[in-house]
Enzyme design. Structure first.
Site, short mmCIF file in Angstrom:
data_model
loop_
_atom_site.label_atom_id
_atom_site.label_comp_id
_atom_site.label_asym_id
_atom_site.label_seq_id
_atom_site.Cartn_x
_atom_site.Cartn_y
_atom_site.Cartn_z
N LYS A 19 -33.70 -6.74 -1.31
CA LYS A 19 -32.75 -7.99 -1.68
C LYS A 19 -31.85 -7.41 -2.98
O LYS A 19 -32.56 -7.19 -3.90
CB LYS A 19 -33.33 -9.29 -1.84
CG LYS A 19 -33.52 -9.84 -0.58
CD LYS A 19 -34.07 -11.31 -0.94
CE LYS A 19 -34.35 -12.03 0.31
NZ LYS A 19 -35.03 -13.48 0.12
N GLU A 41 -43.88 -15.55 -11.33
CA GLU A 41 -43.66 -15.08 -9.97
C GLU A 41 -44.77 -14.44 -9.53
O GLU A 41 -45.10 -14.64 -8.17
CB GLU A 41 -42.48 -14.00 -10.27
CG GLU A 41 -42.11 -13.29 -9.06
CD GLU A 41 -40.83 -14.43 -8.34
OE1 GLU A 41 -39.77 -14.97 -9.14
OE2 GLU A 41 -40.75 -14.73 -7.13
N HIS A 101 -34.44 -22.45 -8.15
CA HIS A 101 -33.06 -22.17 -8.26
C HIS A 101 -32.36 -23.20 -8.98
O HIS A 101 -31.37 -23.14 -9.59
CB HIS A 101 -32.58 -21.50 -6.99
CG HIS A 101 -33.11 -20.28 -6.67
ND1 HIS A 101 -33.12 -19.83 -5.20
CD2 HIS A 101 -33.64 -19.15 -7.38
CE1 HIS A 101 -33.68 -18.61 -5.08
NE2 HIS A 101 -33.89 -18.07 -6.50
N HIS A 140 -39.44 -21.50 -5.03
CA HIS A 140 -38.23 -21.31 -5.36
C HIS A 140 -37.08 -22.28 -5.55
O HIS A 140 -35.82 -22.09 -5.86
CB HIS A 140 -37.61 -20.05 -4.75
CG HIS A 140 -38.42 -18.50 -5.40
ND1 HIS A 140 -39.63 -18.42 -5.49
CD2 HIS A 140 -37.75 -17.45 -5.94
CE1 HIS A 140 -39.79 -17.35 -6.13
NE2 HIS A 140 -38.61 -16.71 -6.31
N1 GLY Z 1 -37.89 -12.58 -3.84
C1 GLY Z 1 -37.80 -12.84 -2.53
C2 GLY Z 1 -37.66 -11.81 -1.30
O1 GLY Z 1 -37.46 -10.58 -1.73
O2 GLY Z 1 -37.61 -12.23 -0.34
#
Ligand code: GLY
Length: 337
Positions: A136, A178, A231, A227
């Site tokens: 990502k 995280e 966010h 998340h």
């Molecule tokens: N950080 C979430 C993902 O890589 O899908």
């Protein structure tokens, strides 16, 4: 050194975890990029001060760190500097830094000349256990975090655990927030493992999830546990809280929502609070963030297709859930105030 492979067929790649592993970059590049690379654009954050030697001619391209600079204009600036240096498809980008750097470097690599290889040297806990692995990439818009980006798998990731000892306390906490999510994604008692094993355990979970659902058609959404609120907090507070610190609050909030929906019992909520406490992470919202603003931002989250989606714990483990009454979302906010 611990090696974990992200199994994506002919786009599979290794994630190497260990102290001082960044010094393996020159040895790794020819194997990671078939045919080798001619030159390397090292993309890093100004002032990071972590040097790498790719073993081929290279130029360092710095940009200003921080979420505020994770923007399309930074991508344009980098790509223009790549062009001025005449970077080509025979070359590669090496991102050296935390999650902001690997997101930006990976996105720039994915769009420059319609895509050139990227390798990440992840230097923060957050980048090692999450951001640098899985492809990502992206940048923020004023309307929200990571709203523009691409899937661009790196050719290799180096997680240098030696540099973690130099992380400032808030950056370390950010990574722990995280990391905490992996306790509910099959990680078990990660807090009992030595650092390299703990990082590798998280990478293994992430690699498995990414290999099964690269483009988040379903299962990958579980990596966003905690998340949705995180966010919203980041956007509403203009990034006053670090990402992982916001995720920590989001994990407890998600547990409170799940409990109100009858998906988990009070002991499971207490376990969320215990884990965060063990990592010395706060589980309460910062002052000044109103319910209406946060709930409005939930609907703009990338996971919201037609309706607000939360990743919640439950009898089948952690999974995406829709159709949550707004009254539940509002009530659970009181539990994190
Ligand atoms: N950080 C979430 C993902 O890589 O899908």
């Amino acid at each position: 050194m611990i090696r974990v492979d992200v199994d994506l067929g002919d786009r599979s790649y290794p994630v190497l975890v260990g102290p001082g592993i960044r010094s393996e970059l020159a040895a790794l590049l020819p194997a990671a990029i078939p045919g080798g690379v001619r030159r390397v654009a090292v993309v890093t954050e100004r002032g990071l001060g972590i040097e790498v030697d790719p073993g081929v001619p290279f130029e360092v391209f710095e940009f200003e760190g921080g979420e505020r600079h994770k923007t399309l204009s930074t991508i344009e600036d980098l790509c223009r500097r790549f062009a001025a240096w005449e970077l080509t498809r025979a070359d590669a980008v090496v991102g050296v830094g935390g999650g902001i750097v690997t997101d930006v470097a990976g996105f720039a690599a994915s769009v420059y000349h319609r895509g050139i290889p990227a390798v990440h040297v992840a230097t923060t806990l957050l980048a090692q256990i999450d951001a640098a692995v899985g492809g990502k990439t992206g940048v923020n818009l004023p309307e929200g975090k990571n709203l523009v980006g691409s899937y661009w798998q790196p050719s290799a990731v180096l997680c240098d655990t030696e540099v973690l000892s130099t992380l400032p306390p808030d950056e370390w906490r950010c990574g722990l927030g995280e990391l905490a999510k992996y306790h509910w994604l099959g990680g078990g008692n990660l807090d009992e493992l030595a650092l390299d094993d703990r990082v590798a355990a998280c990478v293994r979970i992430k690699a498995d999830v990414v290999a099964s659902d690269e483009r988040e058609g379903g299962r990958r959404a579980i990596l966003n546990y905690g998340h949705t609120l995180a966010h919203a907090i980041e956007t509403a507070s203009d990034h006053a809280l670090r990402h992982g610190e916001a995720v920590a609050i989001g994990l407890v909030y998600a547990a409170e929502v799940a409990h109100r929906l009858g998906r988990i019992d009070a002991a499971a909520v207490a376990e969320h609070r215990r884990v965060l406490n063990a990592y010395d992470l706060r589980a309460t919202l910062p002052d000044g963030l109103g319910d209406d603003e946060l709930i409005g931002l939930f609907a703009r989250d990338k996971k919201a297709t037609r309706e607000v989606t939360f990743v919640l714990d439950g009898p089948n483990g952690v999974e995406p859930v829709t159709g949550i009454p707004e009254s539940v979302l509002r009530d659970a906010l009181t539990a994190v105030r």
